[in-house]
Write an enzyme that holds these catalytic residues in place. Structure first.
Site, PDB file in Angstrom:
ATOM      1  N   GLU A   1      44.588  28.205  38.236  1.00 24.34           N
ATOM      2  CA  GLU A   1      44.532  28.582  36.823  1.00 24.34           C
ATOM      3  C   GLU A   1      45.784  29.290  36.299  1.00 24.34           C
ATOM      4  O   GLU A   1      45.769  30.501  36.031  1.00 24.34           O
ATOM      5  CB  GLU A   1      43.296  29.444  36.564  1.00 24.34           C
ATOM      6  CG  GLU A   1      42.010  28.747  36.959  1.00 24.34           C
ATOM      7  CD  GLU A   1      40.753  29.522  36.584  1.00 24.34           C
ATOM      8  OE1 GLU A   1      40.841  30.740  36.340  1.00 24.34           O
ATOM      9  OE2 GLU A   1      39.678  28.903  36.523  1.00 24.34           O
TER      10      GLU A   1
ATOM     11  N   TYR B   1      34.109  26.567  32.347  1.00 24.02           N
ATOM     12  CA  TYR B   1      32.993  27.504  32.221  1.00 24.02           C
ATOM     13  C   TYR B   1      32.350  27.509  30.847  1.00 24.02           C
ATOM     14  O   TYR B   1      31.145  27.527  30.715  1.00 24.02           O
ATOM     15  CB  TYR B   1      33.457  28.941  32.558  1.00 24.02           C
ATOM     16  CG  TYR B   1      33.759  29.108  34.026  1.00 24.02           C
ATOM     17  CD1 TYR B   1      32.775  29.529  34.910  1.00 24.02           C
ATOM     18  CD2 TYR B   1      35.019  28.813  34.542  1.00 24.02           C
ATOM     19  CE1 TYR B   1      33.028  29.651  36.267  1.00 24.02           C
ATOM     20  CE2 TYR B   1      35.278  28.933  35.904  1.00 24.02           C
ATOM     21  CZ  TYR B   1      34.285  29.351  36.757  1.00 24.02           C
ATOM     22  OH  TYR B   1      34.531  29.466  38.094  1.00 24.02           O
TER      23      TYR B   1
ATOM     24  N   GLU C   1      35.879  23.937  39.728  1.00 22.92           N
ATOM     25  CA  GLU C   1      35.022  25.107  39.488  1.00 22.92           C
ATOM     26  C   GLU C   1      34.123  24.840  38.292  1.00 22.92           C
ATOM     27  O   GLU C   1      34.582  24.349  37.260  1.00 22.92           O
ATOM     28  CB  GLU C   1      35.834  26.384  39.167  1.00 22.92           C
ATOM     29  CG  GLU C   1      36.498  27.031  40.342  1.00 22.92           C
ATOM     30  CD  GLU C   1      37.285  28.286  39.968  1.00 22.92           C
ATOM     31  OE1 GLU C   1      36.911  29.005  39.017  1.00 22.92           O
ATOM     32  OE2 GLU C   1      38.306  28.536  40.637  1.00 22.92           O
TER      33      GLU C   1
ATOM     34  N   GLU D   1      34.166  40.176  40.501  1.00 24.48           N
ATOM     35  CA  GLU D   1      34.480  39.404  39.305  1.00 24.48           C
ATOM     36  C   GLU D   1      35.629  40.071  38.522  1.00 24.48           C
ATOM     37  O   GLU D   1      35.519  40.384  37.346  1.00 24.48           O
ATOM     38  CB  GLU D   1      33.212  39.195  38.464  1.00 24.48           C
ATOM     39  CG  GLU D   1      33.363  38.356  37.205  1.00 24.48           C
ATOM     40  CD  GLU D   1      34.100  37.041  37.362  1.00 24.48           C
ATOM     41  OE1 GLU D   1      34.014  36.415  38.425  1.00 24.48           O
ATOM     42  OE2 GLU D   1      34.787  36.652  36.408  1.00 24.48           O
TER      43      GLU D   1
END
Ligand code: GBH
Length: 439
Positions: free
Chosen positions: A165, A292, A350, A403
């Site tokens: 990313e 996401y 992902e 996270e």
């Protein structure tokens, strides 16, 4: 409900993690990374936590690999930590390299395909002190590290990605200040936006020269929607789409940087950037799509790109991210178009969501996540039905983990982790995969 038999024989299902989020950065002679520094600076991480212990995967990796095998997965996408392998950024820590050697052997012994990501954000602190991603030398530093890692474990690895990313490495970390090194500086951002790509291309060439193949790039995509139909909001969303979803993909595919992003970034790019564009477009063997959510942008009278993010209308996850499987379908189609005729393979590297998971009577009923997974695998199937040859799907994540700036609150795992005892409890979604993937 999907089943393995609905997919081509060579389609792979996997789970994904990253080193800093699960291993425990204080073990095994690892050096400090800029994530340790960032996390230990008050105000950066909501609960003040860091990855020094995380899921203690450094010591529990056999149990964790068993979980992946017993879930009937084919592949494991993991990352090696630069700061563990090279604590000073340049010289190898044998203990750290040995860990990944054992880990990859452990995958092979369990019939799992190792899918390596060389960098998932744990930049060695000594290199961060030299300017990190704002320093052009990072292309050479990283290539040396990449060659060392792939030279040691590449014989057993199925696929290798350079940087996870680039948008997060460059924009989120140098413009938004949300990740290490926590800058809010357009000049640093311009340099980082270019150097991540220069680093990627340089490393691909270096690894190819050493005879390695199945080399890829992993990009994250997020729909950039205008908050209203106003011309100003639409223009802001277009700029964000160019920064987020087009900059890295188009440059890597040889189309150069999009004008809508150059409009704000060009003055801040390193001098002579145009001469790097061929190197940046060095062909890869595969492209990984991470997806996401969707973001909504509202125009503000502030510095370019003149936007602020506002909440969207759809149902949201534990951390407020809209759940929108159509976005995954749309970006698979966009990515497929970008790589058309180039002979590159396409993967979803992902997809996942955070939820308020709790262990009740030894079980975790994560129905919302199970629905999310079914819908997102369904989005992949829809793209495949329309002729796109997607080669695999990786769920983020195997374990609840660190996270980043949101600490240990958000739970993305298909396996629950009780951090006090390091107990792993498979959630309903893990059992769902196990059933769907059984042979
Ligand atoms: C991935 O990044 C990372 O690779 C992984 O390490 C991480 O654990 C995982 O996501 C989960 O976060 O707040 O509505 O504006 C995903 C990139 C960028 C996706 C920021 C969500 C913010 C959505 N993320 N984006 S919103």
């Amino acid at each position: 409900m999907f089943r393995r038999s609905d997919f081509p024989d060579d389609f792979i299902f996997g789970v994904a993690t990253s080193a800093y989020q699960i291993e425990g950065s204080r073990f095994g002679g690892a050096g400090s990374s800029h994530w340790d520094t960032f996390a230990n600076t008050p105000g950066n991480v909501v609960d003040g936590s860091d990855g020094s212990v995380a899921c203690d995967h450094y010591h529990r990796w056999e149990e964790d690999l068993n979980l992946i095998r017993d879930g009937n997965f084919d592949a494991y996408r993991f990352s090696t930590s630069w700061a563990r392998v090279m604590p000073d950024g340049r010289n190898i820590n044998a203990e750290g390299m040995d860990f990944y050697d054992r880990l990859v052997d452990g995958m092979v012994a369990r019939g799992l395909k190792p899918v390596l990501t060389l960098h998932h954000w744990d930049l060695p602190s000594p290199l961060a002190s030299l300017g990190g991603w704002t320093n052009r030398d990072i292309a050479g530093w990283f290539s040396d590290y990449a060659r060392a890692v792939i030279g040691r474990i590449g014989d057993r690895v199925a696929m290798t990605a350079t940087l996870n990313e680039p948008w997060c490495i460059a924009w989120l970390s140098h413009f938004m200040g949300a990740h290490a090194p926590g800058l809010r500086d357009i000049r640093a951002t311009g340099r980082a936006m270019h150097h991540v790509l220069l680093t990627h291309g340089t490393a691909i060439q270096a690894m190819r020269a050493d005879g390695h193949d199945n080399l890829g790039m992993v990009l994250n995509f997020e729909t950039a929607a205008p908050a209203t139909d106003s011309a100003a909001d639409r223009k802001g969303a277009e700029a964000q789409d160019a920064i987020y979803n087009r900059w890295f993909l188009e440059a890597a595919m040889g189309q150069g940087y999009p004008a809508e992003a150059l409009a704000g970034l060009e003055p801040h790019l390193p001098e002579g950037w145009q001469q790097d564009m061929d190197l940046i477009a060095t062909p890869v063997d595969w492209l990984g799509v991470n997806h996401y959510t969707r973001a909504h942008y509202h125009h503000i009278c502030g510095p370019w790109p003149h936007t602020e993010m506002v909440p969207g209308p759809l149902p949201k996850t534990q951390i407020g991210w809209e759940m929108r499987p159509d976005g995954l379908y749309e970006f698979i189609m966009r990515a497929a178009k970008a790589i058309e005729g180039k002979g590159m393979k396409l993967y979803v590297t992902e997809s996942g969501m955070a939820w308020y998971d709790r262990v009740v009577d030894g079980a975790v009923a994560d129905d919302v996540r199970q629905g999310y997974i079914r819908d997102h695998v369904g989005a992949v199937q829809r793209a495949m039905a329309e002729g796109v040859d997607v080669k695999g799907f990786f769920q983020w994540s195997l374990l609840d983990n660190y996270e980043w700036a949101l600490g240990y609150g958000p739970r993305f795992g298909i396996v629950h982790v009780d951090y006090a005892t390091q107990t792993r409890t498979p959630k309903g979604s893990y059992l769902m995969f196990r059933d769907a993937l059984s042979r």
